[in-house]
Structures are given as C-alpha cells and as structure tokens.
Design an enzyme around this catalytic site. Structure first.
Site, mmCIF file in Angstrom:
data_model
loop_
_atom_site.group_PDB
_atom_site.id
_atom_site.type_symbol
_atom_site.label_atom_id
_atom_site.label_comp_id
_atom_site.label_asym_id
_atom_site.label_seq_id
_atom_site.Cartn_x
_atom_site.Cartn_y
_atom_site.Cartn_z
ATOM 1 N N GLY A 363 0.822 -1.199 0.000
ATOM 2 C CA GLY A 363 0.000 0.000 0.000
ATOM 3 C C GLY A 363 0.852 1.243 0.000
ATOM 4 N N PRO A 364 0.244 2.391 -0.145
ATOM 5 C CA PRO A 364 0.997 3.653 -0.180
ATOM 6 C C PRO A 364 1.623 3.972 1.171
ATOM 7 C CG PRO A 364 -1.375 4.054 -0.190
ATOM 8 C CD PRO A 364 -1.191 2.583 -0.353
ATOM 9 N N GLY A 366 2.432 5.579 4.742
ATOM 10 C CA GLY A 366 1.655 6.204 5.803
ATOM 11 C C GLY A 366 0.311 5.580 6.100
ATOM 12 N N GLY A 368 0.009 2.534 7.583
ATOM 13 C CA GLY A 368 0.103 1.683 8.770
ATOM 14 C C GLY A 368 0.623 0.280 8.521
ATOM 15 N N LYS A 369 1.438 0.096 7.482
ATOM 16 C CA LYS A 369 1.932 -1.262 7.188
ATOM 17 C C LYS A 369 2.896 -1.744 8.278
ATOM 18 C CE LYS A 369 3.620 -0.062 3.192
ATOM 19 N NZ LYS A 369 3.219 1.371 3.239
ATOM 20 N N THR A 370 3.874 -0.911 8.617
ATOM 21 C CA THR A 370 4.861 -1.319 9.628
ATOM 22 C C THR A 370 4.220 -1.497 10.993
ATOM 23 O OG1 THR A 370 6.569 -0.125 8.402
ATOM 24 C CG2 THR A 370 7.073 -0.731 10.664
ATOM 25 N N SER A 686 -5.323 2.946 -18.663
ATOM 26 C CA SER A 686 -6.637 3.219 -18.093
ATOM 27 C C SER A 686 -7.165 4.612 -18.407
ATOM 28 C CB SER A 686 -6.610 3.023 -16.573
ATOM 29 O OG SER A 686 -5.724 3.943 -15.973
ATOM 30 N N LYS A 729 -8.653 4.537 -6.818
ATOM 31 C CA LYS A 729 -9.179 5.588 -7.690
ATOM 32 C C LYS A 729 -10.505 6.138 -7.159
ATOM 33 C CE LYS A 729 -6.983 3.689 -11.851
ATOM 34 N NZ LYS A 729 -7.192 3.027 -13.150
#
Length: 790
Positions: A363-364, A366, A368-370, A686, A729
């Site tokens: 994901g982008p 910031g 919350g992955k970590t 797209s 999107k």
C-alpha cells in the site's frame, strides 16, 4: 646589591647539617654510582640550580608514589644518598644532571618557606665492615655478578671489569644493586640497610632470583630458536610466552576468558554439528596469540555462536479475542486487512506446526503497514525485529559475508534474530519492493531461501558457515507497489493490499491516535491544546492530500507547536484551534477543490489514475489547431499512454459520422492532447476512455459534466476494458468531490472493496461500450449505435 643580599640570606639558611633535597620518581641512587638524572618540576629545578650556584651537594630521595606531581615531606622515603653534581645541562626545556653518589643520610626534618626542598639530615655510618663473613659474602656476590653478566645478551665489558676491580664490599653491594632489574621499592630497602652483612645477603638473594630467571630465559630462547624460521621474527615473543607458560606449568586454555567462552558454548544449546565446529575453533583460539589478526576474527565468530538463540523459543500465546482488541486499538478502519490477520492467527493457533504463509502488506506510504507488524507481534506475545531492505543491492546483506574478508558480518536476517534473542520472533522485511541488484549479486534471490518454508529450516549464512533454523520465525513483508517485486519472490508472499483512507477515516484516525501522539511529542497536556473536529476535517481536506496519514500527522504537529509556543511564553494556559485559526498558523490552503478546476470548456475530461502513493484524479485536455492531421501529445506520457491516445483518436475518426463530427476536420486540424502536471511521468492504458471522451467533447463542442470522472481502457471496437486500482481511484475521486464515476462493466466485482462511505456518496455507473460513457459524461446520444460502424 639586592641579589648579593639574597644570596647571603640563603647561605645563612642552608647550614652545614642541611641538604638541598631533589625528589625523584623511579631512581634510587647508591653511593659510588654515577648516574644521569632528568628534571622538569619547578621546585626540583630550583633546588638543583641553587646547589650548582652555591657549589653544594644535593640529596636524592625516592617518592613513595610516582604519580604525585608535587610531593611533600610525607610523600618521600626518609633515607637517601648525598651526591656531588658533576655536570648540569639544559636541553629542550628539560634539565639534566650527572651526579655521583657519596654516602647515605636520613632526614630529620624539612625546612619550610624556600622555593626548593631543604632538610636537616644526619649521615649514616655502616657497621660490620670487616670480618671473615663479609669477605665470604663479597666473594660469593662477585661470583654471582660474573654469572649474571655472562647471562646478559649484550653485557658491556666495562661492567665486568668494574665488578672484578671492586675491592670495597660496600661499594660492590651498592653497584650490583644499582644495576639489578628490580623494583624501586626493593632498591630503597637495600639503601636503608646499614649493616654490611645484611645488605650483602639481601643483594645476593635478589641477584640469585634474577640469575634463575635469566637462565630460564636463555633456555627458552634456545628451545624457540630451532622452532622459528628467520622469516617469522615477529613470532619470537609469542613462542617465548608459550614456553614460559609451559615452564611455569600453566596452560593457556585455562585462562579465565577462554574458560568463560567454553562454558558459554556449553550452555548455548548448539546443535551437534554447530557445537563440534565451535569447539574446533575454540581450540584454534587457544593456540593463537592475542595480537594475531585471526584471533579477533575467530573470537567474534564464537561470540556470534554464543549469542544466537539456537534453542530459545518464546511462548507464543495466540488469543484471537485479544488479538482483535489489539488490532482495533492500534488501527482504525482496514477491516478486511484485520480480518485476514485474525484468520492467519487462527490457523496458526490450530495448526502450530503448519507452514504459515508469508504476509506482505502492500500500500501507499503512511497507511500503517509497519505498525501492523508491530501489532501482530504484540498480539501473540513475540519479540519484534525490523529489517529495512530499501536500497539493499548486495547479496551479502541478506546472506552475510564470508569470514575470510576483513570486517565481515553476518547477514541482516541473522543479525535481527540475534537482536531479538529468540528463534521465533516476528521479523518485518520492510520495503521489500525496493531491493536492488548490482555487481555483488541479487539480494532478492537470496531472500527466496529465507522465505521458503521448505528450505529455511537449514538457512546457511555465509559468515556463520552452518545451517540455522528460521522455520519458527514469523516473517511479514511490506511494499509500496508489487510491480518491482521479482516474480519468484512474489510467489512466496500472500499479498494483502492496504489502500488510502477516506476523509472520514482520516479525521477519526487523527482524533484517536495522531493528536494524542503529537501532544506527547510537543510536551502538551490534553487540556492545554484542543483541535476541533471541524478544524481536523479542514486540515484533511485543504492542507493534506495523501493516501496515508503521515503528512497529516506532521501538519498536526505544526498546529500544536504553535499552541506550545504561546503556552511556554505564558500568554495562554490552554488553546483551542478552530477552522478560523488554521490560516494564521499554516497559511493559505494548499489544495483547492478539484471541482473548481474543471472549467466549463469542451475538451476537458476527468480521469482517474493509480500511483504508488494512492489514487489521484487526472485531467485530460484536448484542443484543435489548424494543421494537417497530426496528433500532438504532451505531459510526459509513457509509451502505453501514448498508444491509448492514438487508439482514442482512431476510434473517434472511425465513428465521426455517427457522432455528428465533420470528417474533414481531421485533415484540416492538428489535435493536441495534454495531461497537466507535466513534470510527473504518467503511463498505463486506463486513461483511454478519458482521452476518447475529451476528444469527442472537443470535436462536438459539448462540455463534460464537471462532477463525473471515468477510467477504463478502450479497444478499437469501442469496448470499455477493465482496469486495476478501483478502490484507490474511487477514494481519490471521492476526496476530490466527484459524485459520479464511470467504470468498466467487468470491474463491477471490485466495488465491494470500495469503502462504504464512498459508495454512499458516489454513484457508480458501469459501462460496456463507449456510447455508454458518452451518454453519462456528455449527455450525448449518437446518431446511430457506434457498433454499427464496426
């Protein structure tokens, strides 16, 4: 006149029974011995200069503690030697004397008030000067001195002659004591013995011990001379040390340090193969000198063997309800992700020995992955370690360097396990999509073994050189995008996508987590700074536009620091920040409402784009200028996007008749298609539908509805083909104020991933063909169905 008066006064003070005293650190001067003396201390130099000026003798006293810079009477021994100054030289700021000892003396008391040390003394007379015992002891001491001189490797011939020519037993004892390699305190003891027999005995005993040491040293030298090659001169001292220990009956392996190493290895719980190899290296270490370069290398390797948690496993306590509470407390929203994590933990609880998948949060920045990885570790009660893979381009960073290289280290995986101190930690492989490759190998290939449950139970680090079991480690990876992760590595990962947050979610996250965190960071209490909900929403809408919340947290920090300054100055005790305060703190809004940017001009269409940091809206602008039918494309477009523009123009040309467009326009005009934000590279298929709509709007003069955005690939048959990133999107369009989104029909299944708050506010229209798009975006009904022209 004054100088003569001072000299006379000093002479009156220094009477015949007084001596100028020169304290020395490590020198014991004996009567009859000529010796050089160096001085640097101010009082000592002053005393020496006065003695030379007045042509007086001086007395030398040994300091009890050599580290004392300014010794007083209590810091000196009481017995010393009177000496005559033979020569005085000053060179490079240091004063040098050559003196000859004459007789012993004892200090009675020191005289204060002078720039040098002065003492009243009594001179000591020796006893027992003549007797048969003294003569026998003298002959024995001479014999010992001859033997000692012969054992010395480079003894001066003058020394042997001086000993042979010495007739006075007293001077012989003092001469031998002066040249013996013994401590200053032992020489002082000899100086204080006035009985000649006792002094001869003491010197003889000390000399006998030194002779024994020198005999042993010569024996060691003879033993080592045959064992050492001429090219290995530096090994001589090491071999001597080994022989000395052998002669003393001491074994190097019994040293305390190596014994501790051996004990630690026995307690480390090493597997049989590893323990056998470690003991071999420990035996090698016992035979190595400390100064050897290989010694430190082997020692560091053994330390790693001891520190690795070969047998330590933490207790894994998986309580699904507790895990749910932890995830809910740490993260707002992302329900689908949290549900998948709970499923993962449930399966791990029911089948502990099973092969767990490697979760990869994509994901982008910031979102919350970590922190999700940290929450998982907290939920199951395991240690957490993080390995940053961003920019790693050397395979040795994963698999370690070989020990033969200087500065070799184990790989990051093994270092993380060592740091965690357990064989089953949670290890987060951060930024796995940013691995590089270069001349030092491909680290992504090295990760294949780490992340393969069938192989990582015998993972072999190059530095360790032994298999280490990683099968109990819970690996979690993070990435911003999937495209750069190599296929074989991606195949080992279970991808869990985290998309950007909606406006409502960001406001809620700010209320629950970010404000509290920034209050603590800026030293404020909750009652000292309050940010209203309306202000938070305004911050999200006008000052931060991102998929995650990292920039939002930084902006909150700026707002709270403004309050902190006023509180620190004492101007206020607490402050409330509302919408009206934001402009004064942060300046003008950084983002405008995107709807305001969509002017009512034909030829402008709003598309949707996916980026590594989340979704975004994209404006497609078209215009027509006199020309000869060329297509001009600008805005730093990639090859795929340029091809989409060509396809859109070709489709418009083929359907011109049914769209009410004059076909001769194409021959008389150049079509210019521009995508703003030209500094940002753009690519992908797209935007095909948006480009087609923009061209039709331009050529028909009909404006595109300003609350409509669209995405989809087109074919030359007029089909609207599916695309990816529907959730990202849609969130971006909602954030920009779009109220109708046109999607390909085959993307209907992706609507369930779109947040419910977005589905409530936005109308989704699914289009099978381009005429469906034109009807919704332009309100245009073609003269005839476009498919009829196919």
């Amino acid at each position: 006149m004054s100088e003569n008066h001072s000299t006379e006064q000093t002479n009156r003070v220094v009477s015949d029974d007084m001596l100028i005293i020169l304290p020395v650190r490590n020198l014991v001067l004996f009567p009859g011995v000529v010796s050089p003396v160096s001085m640097a201390r101010e009082r000592t130099v002053a005393g020496a200069q006065e003695a030379v000026r007045a042509e007086r003798k001086v007395g030398f006293l040994l300091q009890k503690d050599p580290s004392v810079d300014e010794p007083g009477p209590d810091d000196l021994y009481k017995v010393g030697t009177v000496a005559t100054v033979l020569r005085y030289v000053t060179q490079d700021g240091t004063h040098h004397l050559v003196v000859q000892g004459e007789r012993r003396f004892r200090v009675l008391d020191f005289q204060p008030g002078l720039p040098f040390m002065l003492a009243r003394v009594e001179y000591l007379n020796e006893t027992g000067l003549t007797s048969s015992e003294v003569e026998a002891r003298t002959l024995n001491l001479k014999r010992q001195a001859r033997e000692a001189i012969n054992l010395l490797p480079q003894a001066p011939g003058e020394l042997a002659n001086a000993v042979e020519a010495m007739e006075s037993p007293s001077l012989l004892a003092d001469l031998v004591a002066s040249f013996m390699d013994i401590k200053g305190a032992e020489k002082q003891q000899i100086l204080e013995i006035t009985d000649l027999s006792a002094r001869l005995d003491r010197v003889s005993d000390l000399l006998a011990h030194r002779i024994e040491v020198m005999r042993l040293q010569r024996q060691i030298e003879e033993q080592t001379r045959g064992a050492i090659d001429d090219r290995q001169k530096e090994v001589l001292l090491r071999e001597q040390m080994r022989q000395i220990q052998k002669q003393l009956g001491e074994d190097e392996s019994s040293s305390e340090e190596l014994a501790e190493l051996k004990e630690a290895l026995d307690k480390a719980g090493l597997p049989d193969e590893a323990l056998e190899q470690a003991k071999k290296e420990l035996k090698r270490l016992e035979r190595m000198p400390d100064a050897s370069g290989e010694y430190s290398m082997v020692r560091t390797w053994l330390d790693l063997m001891i520190q690795l948690p070969w047998a330590k496993l933490d207790t894994e306590t998986i309580d699904i309800e507790k895990a749910r509470e932890v995830l809910e407390a740490d993260h707002f929203g992302i329900d689908k992700v949290k549900r998948r994590i709970l499923e993962y933990l449930a399966v791990r609880k029911l089948n502990p020995e099973g092969r767990s998948p490697i979760l990869c949060f994509v994901g982008p920045p910031g979102v919350g992955k970590t922190s999700l990885g940290q929450s998982i570790a907290r939920a199951v009660g395991l240690k957490f370690a993080r390995v940053s893979l961003g920019g790693v381009h050397d395979e040795a960073e994963i698999r370690g360097h070989r020990r033969t290289y200087i500065g070799a280290l184990p790989g990051n995986i093994l270092q993380a396990v060592r740091k965690a101190g357990t064989r089953n930690p949670v290890i987060m492989l951060d930024e796995i999509d940013k691995l590089g490759s270069g001349v030092h190998g491909d680290p992504s290939s090295a990760l294949l073994e780490v992340l393969d449950p069938e192989q990582n139970n015998t993972f072999r680090d190059n530095y360790l050189g032994l298999p280490f079991d990683l099968s109990k480690v819970m690996f979690i990876a993070t990435a911003n995008m999937l495209d750069t992760i190599p296929g074989p590595l991606r195949d080992r990962l279970e991808i869990i996508e985290l998309t950007g947050y909606t406006e409502d979610e960001k406001v809620e996250i700010a209320k629950r987590y970010l404000v509290k965190r920034q209050l603590d960071a800026n030293g404020l209490k909750p009652e000292q700074a309050i940010i209203t909900s309306a202000a938070l929403r305004q911050l999200v809408r006008d000052y931060t536009r991102e998929a995650g919340v990292r920039n939002l947290e930084r902006t909150l920090g700026s707002v709270l620091r403004n309050v902190a300054v006023r509180v620190a100055e004492g101007k206020i005790t607490s402050g409330t920040v509302d919408i009206a305060d934001l402009h004064g703190i942060l300046g003008a809004a950084r983002f405008e409402n995107e709807i305001a940017m969509r002017t009512s001009v034909p030829g402008v269409a709003t598309g949707l784009a996916w980026t590594p940091v989340g979704g975004d809206i994209l404006f497609i602008e078209s215009t027509r200028v006199p020309g000869n039918g060329k297509l001009i494309l600008t805005g730093q477009l990639g090859d795929v996007m340029k091809e989409s523009a060509q396809a859109a123009l070709s489709l418009v040309k083929s359907k011109a008749e049914f769209l009410g467009i004059d076909p001769t326009l194409f021959d008389r005009s150049d079509i210019h298609v521009h995508v703003p934000a030209g500094a940002i590279p753009k690519d992908g298929p797209s935007a095909g539908v948006s480009m087609f709509t923009s061209l039709v709007s331009l050529l028909t003069g009909i404006e595109v509805h300003n609350d409509v955005a669209m995405t989809g690939e087109i074919s030359l048959r007029g089909l609207v083909l599916p695309i990816g990133g529907v959730k990202e999107k849609s969130v971006a369009a909602h954030r920009a104020g779009i109220r109708k989104i046109l999607l390909p029909s085959r993307n209907a299944k992706d609507l369930e991933d779109v947040p419910e708050s977005v589905r409530k506010d936005v109308q989704f229209v699914f289009c099978e063909r381009v005429e469906d798009v034109l009807r919704e975006a332009l309100g245009l009904q073609p003269i005839a169905p476009l498919r009829a022209a196919s």
